[in-house]
Design a protein around this motif. Sequence first.
Motif, PDB file in Angstrom:
ATOM      1  N   HIS A   1       5.106   4.942   1.999  1.00 32.16           N
ATOM      2  CA  HIS A   1       5.594   6.346   2.520  1.00 32.16           C
ATOM      3  C   HIS A   1       6.124   6.317   3.782  1.00 32.16           C
ATOM      4  O   HIS A   1       7.216   7.112   4.208  1.00 32.16           O
ATOM      5  CB  HIS A   1       4.493   7.115   2.316  1.00 32.16           C
ATOM      6  CG  HIS A   1       4.706   8.621   2.906  1.00 32.16           C
ATOM      7  ND1 HIS A   1       5.450   9.489   2.233  1.00 32.16           N
ATOM      8  CD2 HIS A   1       4.256   9.317   4.045  1.00 32.16           C
ATOM      9  CE1 HIS A   1       5.569  10.903   2.921  1.00 32.16           C
ATOM     10  NE2 HIS A   1       4.863  10.545   4.026  1.00 32.16           N
ATOM     11  N   ARG A   2       5.476   5.598   4.730  1.00 30.61           N
ATOM     12  CA  ARG A   2       5.831   5.441   6.157  1.00 30.61           C
ATOM     13  C   ARG A   2       7.272   4.722   6.346  1.00 30.61           C
ATOM     14  O   ARG A   2       8.010   5.268   7.066  1.00 30.61           O
ATOM     15  CB  ARG A   2       4.570   4.873   7.098  1.00 30.61           C
ATOM     16  CG  ARG A   2       5.063   4.866   8.617  1.00 30.61           C
ATOM     17  CD  ARG A   2       5.227   6.366   9.061  1.00 30.61           C
ATOM     18  NE  ARG A   2       5.353   6.133  10.589  1.00 30.61           N
ATOM     19  CZ  ARG A   2       5.998   6.944  11.347  1.00 30.61           C
ATOM     20  NH1 ARG A   2       6.674   7.947  10.525  1.00 30.61           N
ATOM     21  NH2 ARG A   2       6.375   6.741  12.460  1.00 30.61           N
ATOM     22  N   LEU A   3       7.489   3.793   5.506  1.00 34.44           N
ATOM     23  CA  LEU A   3       8.590   2.877   5.591  1.00 34.44           C
ATOM     24  C   LEU A   3       9.680   3.842   5.211  1.00 34.44           C
ATOM     25  O   LEU A   3      10.923   3.646   5.453  1.00 34.44           O
ATOM     26  CB  LEU A   3       8.662   1.960   4.843  1.00 34.44           C
ATOM     27  CG  LEU A   3       7.663   0.575   5.485  1.00 34.44           C
ATOM     28  CD1 LEU A   3       7.489  -0.577   4.404  1.00 34.44           C
ATOM     29  CD2 LEU A   3       8.084   0.082   6.795  1.00 34.44           C
TER      30      LEU A   3
ATOM     31  N   HIS B   1       0.746  -1.349  -0.042  1.00 35.09           N
ATOM     32  CA  HIS B   1       0.034  -0.047   0.089  1.00 35.09           C
ATOM     33  C   HIS B   1       0.950   1.257  -0.081  1.00 35.09           C
ATOM     34  O   HIS B   1       1.831   1.389   0.580  1.00 35.09           O
ATOM     35  CB  HIS B   1      -1.082   0.038   1.296  1.00 35.09           C
ATOM     36  CG  HIS B   1      -2.094   1.139   1.129  1.00 35.09           C
ATOM     37  ND1 HIS B   1      -1.745   2.094   1.465  1.00 35.09           N
ATOM     38  CD2 HIS B   1      -3.258   0.892   0.868  1.00 35.09           C
ATOM     39  CE1 HIS B   1      -2.910   2.885   1.183  1.00 35.09           C
ATOM     40  NE2 HIS B   1      -3.975   1.833   0.880  1.00 35.09           N
TER      41      HIS B   1
ATOM     42  N   CYS C   1      -0.654  -5.598  13.348  1.00 29.70           N
ATOM     43  CA  CYS C   1       0.514  -4.694  12.264  1.00 29.70           C
ATOM     44  C   CYS C   1       1.658  -4.196  12.868  1.00 29.70           C
ATOM     45  O   CYS C   1       2.501  -3.490  12.028  1.00 29.70           O
ATOM     46  CB  CYS C   1      -0.328  -3.382  11.595  1.00 29.70           C
ATOM     47  SG  CYS C   1      -1.802  -4.326  10.386  1.00 29.70           S
ATOM     48  N   SER C   2       1.783  -4.458  13.991  1.00 29.29           N
ATOM     49  CA  SER C   2       3.161  -3.939  14.776  1.00 29.29           C
ATOM     50  C   SER C   2       4.187  -4.678  14.320  1.00 29.29           C
ATOM     51  O   SER C   2       5.364  -4.424  14.343  1.00 29.29           O
ATOM     52  CB  SER C   2       2.991  -3.892  16.205  1.00 29.29           C
ATOM     53  OG  SER C   2       2.899  -5.080  16.789  1.00 29.29           O
TER      54      SER C   2
ATOM     55  N   GLU D   1      10.235   7.083   5.626  1.00 30.48           N
ATOM     56  CA  GLU D   1      10.557   7.967   6.577  1.00 30.48           C
ATOM     57  C   GLU D   1      11.279   6.950   7.813  1.00 30.48           C
ATOM     58  O   GLU D   1      12.262   7.854   8.293  1.00 30.48           O
ATOM     59  CB  GLU D   1       9.158   8.472   7.620  1.00 30.48           C
ATOM     60  CG  GLU D   1       8.435   9.307   6.544  1.00 30.48           C
ATOM     61  CD  GLU D   1       7.090   9.743   7.144  1.00 30.48           C
ATOM     62  OE1 GLU D   1       6.385  10.951   6.513  1.00 30.48           O
ATOM     63  OE2 GLU D   1       6.586   9.346   8.206  1.00 30.48           O
ATOM     64  N   LEU D   2      10.902   5.937   8.181  1.00 32.94           N
ATOM     65  CA  LEU D   2      11.717   4.944   9.069  1.00 32.94           C
ATOM     66  C   LEU D   2      12.789   4.365   8.680  1.00 32.94           C
ATOM     67  O   LEU D   2      13.726   4.339   9.482  1.00 32.94           O
ATOM     68  CB  LEU D   2      10.610   3.909   9.582  1.00 32.94           C
ATOM     69  CG  LEU D   2       9.251   4.659  10.224  1.00 32.94           C
ATOM     70  CD1 LEU D   2       8.353   3.238  10.334  1.00 32.94           C
ATOM     71  CD2 LEU D   2       9.471   5.114  11.577  1.00 32.94           C
TER      72      LEU D   2
ATOM     73  N   ASP E   1       0.652   4.096   1.391  1.00 33.67           N
ATOM     74  CA  ASP E   1       1.022   4.830   2.732  1.00 33.67           C
ATOM     75  C   ASP E   1       1.913   4.118   3.473  1.00 33.67           C
ATOM     76  O   ASP E   1       2.658   4.825   4.146  1.00 33.67           O
ATOM     77  CB  ASP E   1      -0.595   4.768   3.527  1.00 33.67           C
ATOM     78  CG  ASP E   1      -1.648   5.689   2.749  1.00 33.67           C
ATOM     79  OD1 ASP E   1      -1.235   6.681   1.882  1.00 33.67           O
ATOM     80  OD2 ASP E   1      -2.749   5.710   3.235  1.00 33.67           O
ATOM     81  N   LEU E   2       1.719   2.761   3.342  1.00 35.72           N
ATOM     82  CA  LEU E   2       2.881   2.209   4.158  1.00 35.72           C
ATOM     83  C   LEU E   2       4.228   2.201   3.415  1.00 35.72           C
ATOM     84  O   LEU E   2       5.389   2.426   4.033  1.00 35.72           O
ATOM     85  CB  LEU E   2       2.453   0.470   4.068  1.00 35.72           C
ATOM     86  CG  LEU E   2       3.484  -0.566   4.950  1.00 35.72           C
ATOM     87  CD1 LEU E   2       3.778   0.054   6.254  1.00 35.72           C
ATOM     88  CD2 LEU E   2       3.226  -1.832   4.682  1.00 35.72           C
TER      89      LEU E   2
END
Length: 329
Positions: free
Chosen positions: A148-150, A143, A317-318, A152-153, A145-146
Amino acid sequence: MKHLLQAYHILTDYYSDPSFNLKLLANRYLAKEGSQNAANTSRTIYGIIRKQKLLEHIVGIFSRIPPQKIDLPTRILLKIGIFLILYSDGFPDYAVVNEVVSAAPHKSKRFINGILRSLSRQKEKTRTAIANITDPAIRHSIHPDLVHRLGELAGDKMEETLDYLDSEPVFHLKPNLAKIDYPGLRKLLSDKNIPHREIPLFESFEIKHPGKVKDLTAGYTAYFQNTSSQFIALLAAHSAEASVLDCCAAPGSKTVTLKRQKPELRVTAADINIARLRMLLPVIQENRMNNVSLLAMDASRPAIENRFDLVMVDAPCSSVGTIRKNPDL
């Protein structure tokens, strides 16, 4: 290729109602299957769910009809055929095409046959095209959104992280100490010629094909638990003195690890899904655990006012391991 037809039935049920738990759905279909056929079916259905965005993209390359306008049975069969042709070396392409076409409704046979035979002829060209897709959400079927977040991380390890999520999962098997110890499980796996890798820190074994240890898990000789989930339970055991509320307890592996570390702890194992919560009963009995209470509740609206040393929430999902094994999340 019996597994192809089974994968079709399981995916048809799942795509008709994605609220189904894919693992429970697959277990219902495969309960009486031999380990090899169950393993082939599981690999196929989970591989297709994990790569569904990419598979639909490939359908769009070979079809004049947009994927979303193709009827569900045809779309599922195309995904099965494409997945097996591109990602499974165990079956020749012609056999895959013949089996998929045989399972197809009469009106779709010619359409499916044309696409899969074109893909087979252009297999290496298609693999090169996949490797050159610039959108990581499509290439890794994750996805946006995931992604994009990954980004950042993970920073400069972004591509490595996406490759990891896109790879087939491994499973970590732990002994039920009420029945067998760690060396005993090691010997059992060796005697059964089941490939495994030891993870001594967590007293578990890395297994690539869970179907091969079906008899061990069905008989509660051993159970599966991600190392990330084990780590959370170990931290909780280190921190808690007397009582713990496990808010997302089903199917119970963290409760087992917690009680194994500190048998004297009082644990309230809660879960929003009462059917999944019931799965804890045989786990508690087989592991001979005392002071464990079961509670069906929505953790966002606690049904109790007790005080606990620690409240543990390991939402599904953690763990990236959970996402790899349960891509329907």
